[in-house]
Write an enzyme that holds these catalytic residues in place. Structure first.
Site, PDB file in Angstrom:
ATOM      1  N   SER A  96       0.598  -1.590   0.283  1.00 15.39           N
ATOM      2  CA  SER A  96       0.067  -0.154   0.153  1.00 15.39           C
ATOM      3  C   SER A  96       0.784   0.978  -0.416  1.00 15.39           C
ATOM      4  CB  SER A  96      -1.280  -0.237   1.290  1.00 15.39           C
ATOM      5  OG  SER A  96      -1.945   0.689   0.929  1.00 15.39           O
ATOM      6  N   MET A  97       0.741   2.102   1.293  1.00 14.84           N
ATOM      7  CA  MET A  97       1.499   3.377   1.637  1.00 14.84           C
ATOM      8  C   MET A  97       3.723   2.793   0.841  1.00 14.84           C
ATOM      9  SD  MET A  97       2.347   5.662   4.218  1.00 14.84           S
ATOM     10  CE  MET A  97       3.193   5.442   4.833  1.00 14.84           C
TER      11      MET A  97
END
Length: 263
Positions: A96-97
């Site tokens: 994700s991030m």
């Protein structure tokens, strides 16, 4: 927030940099996460793969440190901290991030130092040139921001499951807002594709990240590309850990054999 000099060792949580580790796997956590999510990997992957969980400030052992809201500043300081450890083959895994952070870090290392990872694993995030599939929430007042967190799929559900976590959630709010600011204010800049192999991994039940989002990562490598879709939602890296680690191990095996051959 203003940053101060931080010892490079603060960036890595119990890194497994033993003599047996032929390739270091720097692992980057998701928004609202911490490096501890990768500790179990150190026990499950072979000793030739040295798992090095990266700890961003504002959480866990770095809770009192100011967090980042500017990705470019984070990448520059992260690169400076990791550079002394990049004297042997290494790979990146980001979820994700963390996939965004590792992608921009790989580009920065190439541009500034002429070095690259042997491989990059981009997990649970759309390719960086694509628009964010969700609406921005980082700028909203606290109550609306929390409501947005509950409806989005990018924050662990455990934070919202009982009232006991409400106080913890309030403490984590500035860090969560900072992480979402990093992701939602990201502006992609066109560059040459990375020269390392790239593996994109998504979850079939992730409501926000589709097969097309993951397939689009192909654009960002001039080397080998593969894509895997696993069962599970956005946090399949926990629910499907065994299958995910099998993909990582089998992918990195070729680099291990090559490195042994050099010696």
């Amino acid at each position: 927030m203003q940053k101060t000099h931080v010892s490079p060792s603060r960036w890595l949580l119990s890194p497994k940099m033993t003599a047996e580790a032929e390739v270091l796997l720097f692992s980057f956590h998701y928004a609202g996460g911490h490096a501890g999510i990768y500790r179990e990997w150190q026990k499950k992957l072979p000793v030739q793969i040295g798992v090095c969980p990266v700890q961003l400030p504002g959480r866990s052992n770095r809770f009192m440190e100011p967090y980042y809201t500017d990705l470019s500043v984070m990448i520059r300081e992260l690169a400076e901290a990791l550079l002394p450890h990049l004297n042997r083959p290494f790979a990146f895994f980001g979820h994700s991030m963390g996939a965004l952070v590792s992608f921009e870090l790989a580009r920065y290392l190439r541009n500034q130092y002429g070095i690259k990872p042997r491989h990059m694993f981009a997990s649970g995030r759309h390719a960086p040139h694509l628009p964010d599939p969700g609406e921005a929430i980082h700028h909203l007042p606290d109550a609306e921001f929390l409501k947005g967190l509950r409806t989005l799929n990018g924050t662990p559900k455990e934070l919202f499951e009982n009232e006991e976590n409400e106080e913890i959630l309030q403490m984590l709010l500035p860090m969560l807002r900072a992480d979402f600011t990093i992701c939602e204010q990201y502006q992609y800049q066109e560059e040459e594709p990375l020269g390392c192999g790239l593996t994109a991994i998504g979850g079939w039940q992730d409501p926000d990240i589709t097969v097309a989002h993951m397939e689009a990562w192909r654009k960002h490598t001039s080397a080998s590309f593969q894509m895997h879709m696993l069962q599970g939602d956005h946090f399949f890296l926990h629910s499907e850990q065994e299958q995910l680690l099998a993909i990582i191990e089998s992918t990195l095996q070729s680099y291990l054999v090559g490195y042994r051959g050099i010696g």
